[in-house]
Design a protein around this motif. Sequence first.
Motif, PDB file in Angstrom:
ATOM      1  N   ILE A 256       0.842  -1.205   0.000  1.00 55.91           N
ATOM      2  CA  ILE A 256       0.000   0.000   0.000  1.00 55.91           C
ATOM      3  C   ILE A 256       0.878   1.257   0.000  1.00 55.91           C
ATOM      4  O   ILE A 256       0.575   2.241  -0.682  1.00 55.91           O
ATOM      5  N   ALA A 257       1.992   1.214   0.749  1.00 59.94           N
ATOM      6  CA  ALA A 257       2.924   2.361   0.793  1.00 59.94           C
ATOM      7  C   ALA A 257       3.484   2.634  -0.602  1.00 59.94           C
ATOM      8  O   ALA A 257       3.690   3.790  -0.995  1.00 59.94           O
ATOM      9  N   ARG A 258       3.728   1.567  -1.359  1.00 59.30           N
ATOM     10  CA  ARG A 258       4.241   1.695  -2.717  1.00 59.30           C
ATOM     11  C   ARG A 258       3.173   2.297  -3.647  1.00 59.30           C
ATOM     12  O   ARG A 258       3.435   3.227  -4.408  1.00 59.30           O
ATOM     13  N   LEU A 259       1.948   1.761  -3.559  1.00 53.19           N
ATOM     14  CA  LEU A 259       0.865   2.180  -4.459  1.00 53.19           C
ATOM     15  C   LEU A 259       0.440   3.623  -4.222  1.00 53.19           C
ATOM     16  O   LEU A 259       0.171   4.360  -5.161  1.00 53.19           O
ATOM     17  N   ILE A 260       0.371   4.039  -2.944  1.00 47.50           N
ATOM     18  CA  ILE A 260      -0.175   5.362  -2.628  1.00 47.50           C
ATOM     19  C   ILE A 260       0.904   6.418  -2.400  1.00 47.50           C
ATOM     20  O   ILE A 260       0.760   7.555  -2.834  1.00 47.50           O
ATOM     21  N   PHE A 261       1.996   6.025  -1.723  1.00 40.90           N
ATOM     22  CA  PHE A 261       3.014   7.021  -1.362  1.00 40.90           C
ATOM     23  C   PHE A 261       4.330   6.839  -2.127  1.00 40.90           C
ATOM     24  O   PHE A 261       5.316   7.500  -1.829  1.00 40.90           O
ATOM     25  N   ALA A 262       4.334   5.918  -3.098  1.00 39.57           N
ATOM     26  CA  ALA A 262       5.508   5.667  -3.958  1.00 39.57           C
ATOM     27  C   ALA A 262       6.765   5.325  -3.158  1.00 39.57           C
ATOM     28  O   ALA A 262       7.876   5.675  -3.532  1.00 39.57           O
ATOM     29  N   GLU A 263       6.584   4.634  -2.032  1.00 39.17           N
ATOM     30  CA  GLU A 263       7.732   4.215  -1.229  1.00 39.17           C
ATOM     31  C   GLU A 263       8.277   2.889  -1.756  1.00 39.17           C
ATOM     32  O   GLU A 263       7.520   2.056  -2.249  1.00 39.17           O
ATOM     33  N   PRO A 264       9.591   2.665  -1.669  1.00 33.97           N
ATOM     34  CA  PRO A 264      10.150   1.394  -2.155  1.00 33.97           C
ATOM     35  C   PRO A 264       9.667   0.216  -1.308  1.00 33.97           C
ATOM     36  O   PRO A 264       9.445   0.364  -0.098  1.00 33.97           O
ATOM     37  N   VAL A 265       9.496  -0.932  -1.946  1.00 33.50           N
ATOM     38  CA  VAL A 265       9.039  -2.137  -1.244  1.00 33.50           C
ATOM     39  C   VAL A 265      10.241  -3.013  -0.917  1.00 33.50           C
ATOM     40  O   VAL A 265      11.031  -3.339  -1.801  1.00 33.50           O
ATOM     41  N   PRO A 266      10.418  -3.407   0.368  1.00 34.67           N
ATOM     42  CA  PRO A 266      11.548  -4.293   0.693  1.00 34.67           C
ATOM     43  C   PRO A 266      11.434  -5.631  -0.021  1.00 34.67           C
ATOM     44  O   PRO A 266      10.313  -6.129  -0.253  1.00 34.67           O
ATOM     45  N   GLY A 267      12.586  -6.221  -0.359  1.00 33.20           N
ATOM     46  CA  GLY A 267      12.599  -7.507  -1.058  1.00 33.20           C
ATOM     47  C   GLY A 267      11.867  -8.599  -0.298  1.00 33.20           C
ATOM     48  O   GLY A 267      11.215  -9.469  -0.903  1.00 33.20           O
ATOM     49  N   SER A 268      11.919  -8.545   1.058  1.00 35.30           N
ATOM     50  CA  SER A 268      11.270  -9.578   1.869  1.00 35.30           C
ATOM     51  C   SER A 268       9.755  -9.617   1.638  1.00 35.30           C
ATOM     52  O   SER A 268       9.126 -10.670   1.727  1.00 35.30           O
ATOM     53  N   THR A 269       9.170  -8.453   1.306  1.00 36.49           N
ATOM     54  CA  THR A 269       7.717  -8.409   1.074  1.00 36.49           C
ATOM     55  C   THR A 269       7.339  -9.224  -0.160  1.00 36.49           C
ATOM     56  O   THR A 269       6.334  -9.930  -0.155  1.00 36.49           O
ATOM     57  N   TRP A 270       8.174  -9.117  -1.226  1.00 31.19           N
ATOM     58  CA  TRP A 270       7.869  -9.870  -2.452  1.00 31.19           C
ATOM     59  C   TRP A 270       7.970 -11.378  -2.207  1.00 31.19           C
ATOM     60  O   TRP A 270       7.293 -12.171  -2.860  1.00 31.19           O
ATOM     61  N   LEU A 271       8.817 -11.790  -1.241  1.00 30.84           N
ATOM     62  CA  LEU A 271       8.893 -13.213  -0.875  1.00 30.84           C
ATOM     63  C   LEU A 271       7.706 -13.606  -0.002  1.00 30.84           C
ATOM     64  O   LEU A 271       7.178 -14.720  -0.108  1.00 30.84           O
ATOM     65  N   ALA A 272       7.283 -12.683   0.862  1.00 29.15           N
ATOM     66  CA  ALA A 272       6.199 -12.983   1.809  1.00 29.15           C
ATOM     67  C   ALA A 272       4.839 -13.077   1.125  1.00 29.15           C
ATOM     68  O   ALA A 272       4.002 -13.893   1.526  1.00 29.15           O
ATOM     69  N   LEU A 273       4.615 -12.267   0.083  1.00 28.35           N
ATOM     70  CA  LEU A 273       3.292 -12.212  -0.559  1.00 28.35           C
ATOM     71  C   LEU A 273       2.822 -13.564  -1.124  1.00 28.35           C
ATOM     72  O   LEU A 273       1.705 -13.988  -0.845  1.00 28.35           O
ATOM     73  N   PRO A 274       3.664 -14.277  -1.929  1.00 31.91           N
ATOM     74  CA  PRO A 274       3.188 -15.579  -2.433  1.00 31.91           C
ATOM     75  C   PRO A 274       2.936 -16.603  -1.323  1.00 31.91           C
ATOM     76  O   PRO A 274       2.040 -17.428  -1.438  1.00 31.91           O
ATOM     77  N   VAL A 275       3.740 -16.517  -0.231  1.00 30.10           N
ATOM     78  CA  VAL A 275       3.541 -17.436   0.905  1.00 30.10           C
ATOM     79  C   VAL A 275       2.188 -17.146   1.556  1.00 30.10           C
ATOM     80  O   VAL A 275       1.410 -18.044   1.875  1.00 30.10           O
ATOM     81  N   ALA A 276       1.894 -15.843   1.730  1.00 33.55           N
ATOM     82  CA  ALA A 276       0.612 -15.432   2.310  1.00 33.55           C
ATOM     83  C   ALA A 276      -0.548 -15.849   1.404  1.00 33.55           C
ATOM     84  O   ALA A 276      -1.586 -16.330   1.869  1.00 33.55           O
ATOM     85  N   ALA A 277      -0.356 -15.666   0.083  1.00 33.84           N
ATOM     86  CA  ALA A 277      -1.400 -16.050  -0.880  1.00 33.84           C
ATOM     87  C   ALA A 277      -1.675 -17.553  -0.830  1.00 33.84           C
ATOM     88  O   ALA A 277      -2.825 -18.001  -0.920  1.00 33.84           O
ATOM     89  N   ALA A 278      -0.602 -18.336  -0.668  1.00 35.19           N
ATOM     90  CA  ALA A 278      -0.758 -19.798  -0.561  1.00 35.19           C
ATOM     91  C   ALA A 278      -1.558 -20.156   0.694  1.00 35.19           C
ATOM     92  O   ALA A 278      -2.437 -21.037   0.668  1.00 35.19           O
ATOM     93  N   GLY A 279      -1.263 -19.457   1.802  1.00 38.89           N
ATOM     94  CA  GLY A 279      -2.006 -19.682   3.046  1.00 38.89           C
ATOM     95  C   GLY A 279      -3.469 -19.340   2.884  1.00 38.89           C
ATOM     96  O   GLY A 279      -4.356 -20.087   3.317  1.00 38.89           O
ATOM     97  N   LEU A 280      -3.755 -18.222   2.214  1.00 45.42           N
ATOM     98  CA  LEU A 280      -5.130 -17.789   1.955  1.00 45.42           C
ATOM     99  C   LEU A 280      -5.846 -18.810   1.065  1.00 45.42           C
ATOM    100  O   LEU A 280      -7.022 -19.144   1.289  1.00 45.42           O
ATOM    101  N   ALA A 281      -5.133 -19.324   0.068  1.00 47.34           N
ATOM    102  CA  ALA A 281      -5.706 -20.332  -0.834  1.00 47.34           C
ATOM    103  C   ALA A 281      -6.109 -21.588  -0.070  1.00 47.34           C
ATOM    104  O   ALA A 281      -7.200 -22.147  -0.290  1.00 47.34           O
ATOM    105  N   LEU A 282      -5.258 -22.044   0.848  1.00 49.25           N
ATOM    106  CA  LEU A 282      -5.577 -23.245   1.637  1.00 49.25           C
ATOM    107  C   LEU A 282      -6.825 -23.022   2.498  1.00 49.25           C
ATOM    108  O   LEU A 282      -7.653 -23.923   2.642  1.00 49.25           O
TER     109      LEU A 282
END
Length: 319
Positions: A111-137
């Motif tokens: 959200i910080a990236r989309l609205i305030f143009a802040e850089p996204v830490p690399g760890s977030t890009w790793l965390a998102l698919p893991v979170a999505a997999a959890g949501l899918a289950l």
Amino acid sequence: MPVNQAHKADLLLLVVTLLAAISWMFSREAVLAMPPLLFMSLRFLLAASLLAMVAHRQLRRLSGQQLVRCVRVGAVFGIAMSCWVMGLAMAEHVGEGAFLTSLGVVLVPVIARLIFAEPVPGSTWLALPVAAAGLALLSLEQGLHLEAGQLFFVAAATIFALYFNLNTRAANTISTTDRSGNAIEHPRIPALALTTVVLAVVGVLTGGLSAIFEPWGEAAANATFELAIWVILSATVGTALRFLVQTYAQSLSLHSHGVVIMVLEPMWTALMAAAWFGEQMTLMQLAGCALIFLSLLVNRWRAVRSLLKQALSRVSTHH
């Protein structure tokens, strides 16, 4: 041996996660017996009144612009809390709801990236698919669809991510640029005053929504002493005390491991729900919650690594 400020902050934030988890139990008991939005309004107005007694000096010093910023943060938080309490009222599993709501933590940098143009830490890009997999289950449990309660929790998590960003910006001095290219400095809002106004706005907003959508006459007829106790406990222990302790803990040290400690909240909530309501999860639900918890740790990897390094260095010095 004296406890240093960072360790004291960590210990207090651990208490905050326990207060937050037990607040889920109080809230669940209340929404089983009264309209959810009306409960939120009473809870937050009562909590805001209690905090106002402590924050009255800070509140009197707020400028008009600071007050507007507080109200903006409160309006976003109010919408998020409305979604959250509707999810809680409809949910079959409180523990599962806690893990779904915690997805907001992973979404904060997005959200910080989309609205305030802040850089996204690399760890977030790793965390998102893991979170999505959890949501899918969690959604596969019912044959690839999310129930209404789950959808409300996911919506709440997304709006909470926006609230976290706005709240952090309000609590710190920030500079913005106007259309003419001039830099404008927005002074920080004292944490206690900010929290008090935000909670009051949530109370007013949820009260307004409740007046439109919920039957108050029926709620008054069904009011009991036990229900009043749940509302009071939610307002005092789960809201006012929790935010007071959290604000104090965050003021103690910039070097606290609070970001890691706060991910414990859904775990405590699931354990308490199992003990309090006798909730049980299927293996697939447990796996989904475990993946979401893993995504929280991945998202906070830098702080997790620093915590592990400190723990290992302490062990090696003792030996």
